[in-house]
Write a protein that holds these residues in place. Structure first.
Motif, PDB file in Angstrom:
ATOM      1  N   UNK A   1      10.921  -0.561   5.074  1.00 11.04           N
ATOM      2  CA  UNK A   1       9.571  -1.451   5.029  1.00 11.04           C
ATOM      3  C   UNK A   1      10.111  -2.866   4.307  1.00 11.04           C
ATOM      4  N   UNK A   2      10.878  -2.837   3.448  1.00 13.72           N
ATOM      5  CA  UNK A   2      11.371  -4.200   3.031  1.00 13.72           C
ATOM      6  C   UNK A   2      12.176  -5.222   3.829  1.00 13.72           C
ATOM      7  N   UNK A   3      13.115  -4.353   4.614  1.00 13.87           N
ATOM      8  CA  UNK A   3      14.027  -4.921   5.579  1.00 13.87           C
ATOM      9  C   UNK A   3      13.267  -5.406   6.692  1.00 13.87           C
ATOM     10  N   UNK A   4      12.150  -4.808   7.135  1.00 14.58           N
ATOM     11  CA  UNK A   4      11.618  -5.518   8.430  1.00 14.58           C
ATOM     12  C   UNK A   4      10.352  -6.400   8.069  1.00 14.58           C
TER      13      UNK A   4
ATOM     14  N   UNK B   1      12.492   5.123   3.913  1.00 13.25           N
ATOM     15  CA  UNK B   1      11.372   4.497   4.201  1.00 13.25           C
ATOM     16  C   UNK B   1      10.801   2.927   3.464  1.00 13.25           C
ATOM     17  N   UNK B   2      10.897   3.401   2.376  1.00  9.98           N
ATOM     18  CA  UNK B   2      10.483   2.207   1.380  1.00  9.98           C
ATOM     19  C   UNK B   2      11.263   1.014   1.747  1.00  9.98           C
ATOM     20  N   UNK B   3      12.552   1.244   1.763  1.00  8.42           N
ATOM     21  CA  UNK B   3      13.614   0.199   1.654  1.00  8.42           C
ATOM     22  C   UNK B   3      13.380  -0.455   3.284  1.00  8.42           C
TER      23      UNK B   3
ATOM     24  N   UNK C   1       0.874  -1.164   0.106  1.00  8.06           N
ATOM     25  CA  UNK C   1       0.045   0.046  -0.046  1.00  8.06           C
ATOM     26  C   UNK C   1       0.916   1.333  -0.041  1.00  8.06           C
ATOM     27  N   UNK C   2       1.831   1.288   0.863  1.00  5.77           N
ATOM     28  CA  UNK C   2       2.855   2.489   0.696  1.00  5.77           C
ATOM     29  C   UNK C   2       3.356   2.718  -0.498  1.00  5.77           C
ATOM     30  N   UNK C   3       3.832   1.535  -1.134  1.00  2.00           N
ATOM     31  CA  UNK C   3       4.335   1.748  -2.715  1.00  2.00           C
ATOM     32  C   UNK C   3       3.255   2.358  -3.673  1.00  2.00           C
ATOM     33  N   UNK C   4       2.247   2.111  -3.282  1.00  2.00           N
ATOM     34  CA  UNK C   4       1.043   2.639  -4.214  1.00  2.00           C
ATOM     35  C   UNK C   4       0.637   4.020  -3.868  1.00  2.00           C
ATOM     36  N   UNK C   5       0.832   4.286  -2.691  1.00  2.00           N
ATOM     37  CA  UNK C   5       0.564   5.763  -2.043  1.00  2.00           C
ATOM     38  C   UNK C   5       1.515   6.550  -2.704  1.00  2.00           C
TER      39      UNK C   5
END
Length: 88
Positions: A43-46, A39-41, A19-23
């Motif tokens: 989210x991937x790491x966690x 932040x995008x990266x 959703x964050x990538x879409x936003x």
């Protein structure tokens, strides 16, 4: 059981990441304030690497950036290896 909580966490974090990538893509199109790449990266790491990859493909977002193009799949590979080692 701990595995149930892990699966629930992974589902939630991947849905959130997607959703964050879409936003962020929508904000990019509208030339608005953006979600920081960090932040995008993060989210991937966690745990959101599958959601990040899906978001990149579905929204055609960050697919030209090398740190995303190589970084997100690399993060996923590391996460799979860690999960495999933990499950042994």
């Amino acid at each position: 059981m701990i595995w149930k909580e892990i699966v629930i966490y992974l589902i939630v974090i991947n849905m959130l990441t997607f959703c964050v990538y879409g936003i962020d893509k929508r904000k990019a199109i509208r030339k608005q304030w953006r979600v920081p790449e960090r932040t995008l990266l993060f989210l991937a790491v966690i745990g959101g690497s599958i959601g990040a990859l899906a978001g990149m493909q579905v929204f055609r977002h960050k697919t030209r950036h090398l740190k995303f193009k190589l970084g997100v799949p690399g993060i996923l590979v590391v996460q799979v290896i860690i999960l495999y080692c933990v499950m042994k």
